[in-house]
Write a protein that holds these residues in place. Structure first.
Motif, PDB file in Angstrom:
ATOM      1  N   VAL A 104       0.838  -1.203   0.000  1.00 20.84           N
ATOM      2  CA  VAL A 104       0.000   0.000   0.000  1.00 20.84           C
ATOM      3  C   VAL A 104       0.864   1.242   0.000  1.00 20.84           C
ATOM      4  N   ARG A 105       1.954   1.203   0.769  1.00 19.88           N
ATOM      5  CA  ARG A 105       2.789   2.400   0.908  1.00 19.88           C
ATOM      6  C   ARG A 105       4.227   2.192   0.468  1.00 19.88           C
ATOM      7  N   ASP A 106       4.598   0.977   0.146  1.00 20.99           N
ATOM      8  CA  ASP A 106       5.999   0.752  -0.209  1.00 20.99           C
ATOM      9  C   ASP A 106       6.107  -0.262  -1.340  1.00 20.99           C
ATOM     10  N   ALA A 107       7.324  -0.399  -1.816  1.00 22.12           N
ATOM     11  CA  ALA A 107       7.622  -1.362  -2.876  1.00 22.12           C
ATOM     12  C   ALA A 107       8.973  -1.985  -2.562  1.00 22.12           C
ATOM     13  N   ARG A 108       9.017  -3.316  -2.565  1.00 25.79           N
ATOM     14  CA  ARG A 108      10.250  -4.017  -2.229  1.00 25.79           C
ATOM     15  C   ARG A 108      10.599  -5.001  -3.346  1.00 25.79           C
ATOM     16  N   PRO A 109      11.898  -5.177  -3.622  1.00 24.26           N
ATOM     17  CA  PRO A 109      12.290  -6.096  -4.697  1.00 24.26           C
ATOM     18  C   PRO A 109      11.988  -7.547  -4.347  1.00 24.26           C
ATOM     19  N   THR A 110      11.559  -8.304  -5.340  1.00 22.74           N
ATOM     20  CA  THR A 110      11.406  -9.749  -5.186  1.00 22.74           C
ATOM     21  C   THR A 110      12.795 -10.380  -5.225  1.00 22.74           C
ATOM     22  N   ASP A 111      12.848 -11.709  -5.076  1.00 30.10           N
ATOM     23  CA  ASP A 111      14.156 -12.382  -5.123  1.00 30.10           C
ATOM     24  C   ASP A 111      14.820 -12.160  -6.474  1.00 30.10           C
ATOM     25  N   ILE A 112      14.065 -12.345  -7.572  1.00 30.12           N
ATOM     26  CA  ILE A 112      14.654 -12.109  -8.892  1.00 30.12           C
ATOM     27  C   ILE A 112      14.923 -10.626  -9.092  1.00 30.12           C
TER      28      ILE A 112
END
Length: 293
Positions: free
Chosen positions: A63-71
């Protein structure tokens, strides 16, 4: 076959990679758009295009953030190297010496002395890194960090308010003028940071708990201004122990003022930060951990 090769080459579009790296560093599309002087929708489209070309989801969007996936972490590693090489090439062609810029935020009482000596040591070891240091009130520094405007910040906060890379207690002292003390005045004059400043409410609550009247006699957003105002007899204040000077007298238990032990220093650094940022953060952690409590 030709179409596949063309598609693969498109994956390595530096503009798309830069958008991904910036979102990962800032932690949100909004902050990344601010840093890149773009719009949130444009940054989102670029990351989506990169994901389509890669055939993989590279970011987990909250909702408020974005984080990288493993790939996504894997792609970020390559993206940083490709962007760094591009900057090195541009610098080599233009004759410029610096490649990476690290934007640091520190409270005013940390903007000189050991901190600048540490930054000088870092610069000698990383001559291609440009350092930009901002100092100010902790609340403002934290807000700038959250907007993606700073890469690494040291801030003061209520104990446990926010998790960081490392934290340390911040000893506090009540101080008065050594030459012309004011604590006995009625109402008690208070020298304070502006409203929303970290120590302001502690001061007011403590004086009221003594049953004493108070007034704000002087307000400044500058640590030097607060120190000078107290030293010249404009009122008492509450400051970190390191900010006490020979022109001040510390108000001890006999004053009735409480010990304030609810403040801590915390170093904020994003997990996806560039290697140079992490190196500098580690140096700051060592320096701050060696300071006497």
């Amino acid at each position: 076959m030709g179409d596949i090769q063309k598609s693969n080459r498109s994956i390595f579009d530096l503009d798309l990679l830069r958008a991904l790296v910036t979102v990962a560093d800032c932690g949100s599309f909004t902050a990344a758009a601010t840093r890149l002087h773009s719009t949130q929708s444009t940054i989102s489209q670029k990351v989506r295009r990169l994901e389509e070309l890669a055939g993989q989801r590279l970011l987990d969007r909250g909702v408020r953030d974005a984080r990288p996936t493993d790939i996504g972490e894997t792609v970020l590693g390559y993206a940083r190297r490709m962007l760094a090489l591009n900057e090195e090439l541009a610098a080599a062609l233009s004759g410029e010496g610096a490649g990476t810029t690290i934007r640091i935020g520190v409270p005013e009482d940390f903007a000189a002395g050991r901190t600048t000596r540490l930054l000088a040591d870092f610069s000698r070891d990383h001559p291609r890194v440009k350092l930009e240091v901002s100092s100010g009130l902790s609340r403002g520094l934290a807000e700038s960090y959250d907007r993606g405007e700073l890469d690494l910040v040291l801030v003061k906060q209520r104990r446990g308010s926010r998790e960081g890379l490392a934290c340390w207690p911040e000893p506090m002292c009540w101080i008065d003028a050594a030459a012309a003390p004011t604590f006995a005045q009625d109402p008690v004059p208070l020298v304070a940071f502006p409203p929303r400043g970290l120590y302001r409410e502690d001061m007011i609550d403590a004086v009221e708990a003594l049953g004493r009247r108070w007034r704000i006699s002087f307000t400044s957003s500058s640590l030097g201004g607060i120190q000078a105002a107290v030293a010249d007899g404009l009122g008492i204040s509450l400051l970190p122990a390191r900010a006490v000077t020979a022109a001040h007298v510390v108000l001890g238990p006999a004053s009735g003022l409480p010990v304030v032990d609810s403040i801590e220093r915390v170093l904020l650094q994003r997990p996806s930060a560039e290697p140079e940022v992490k190196t500098l953060a580690a140096m700051l952690v060592r320096m701050l951990g060696e300071e006497p409590a």
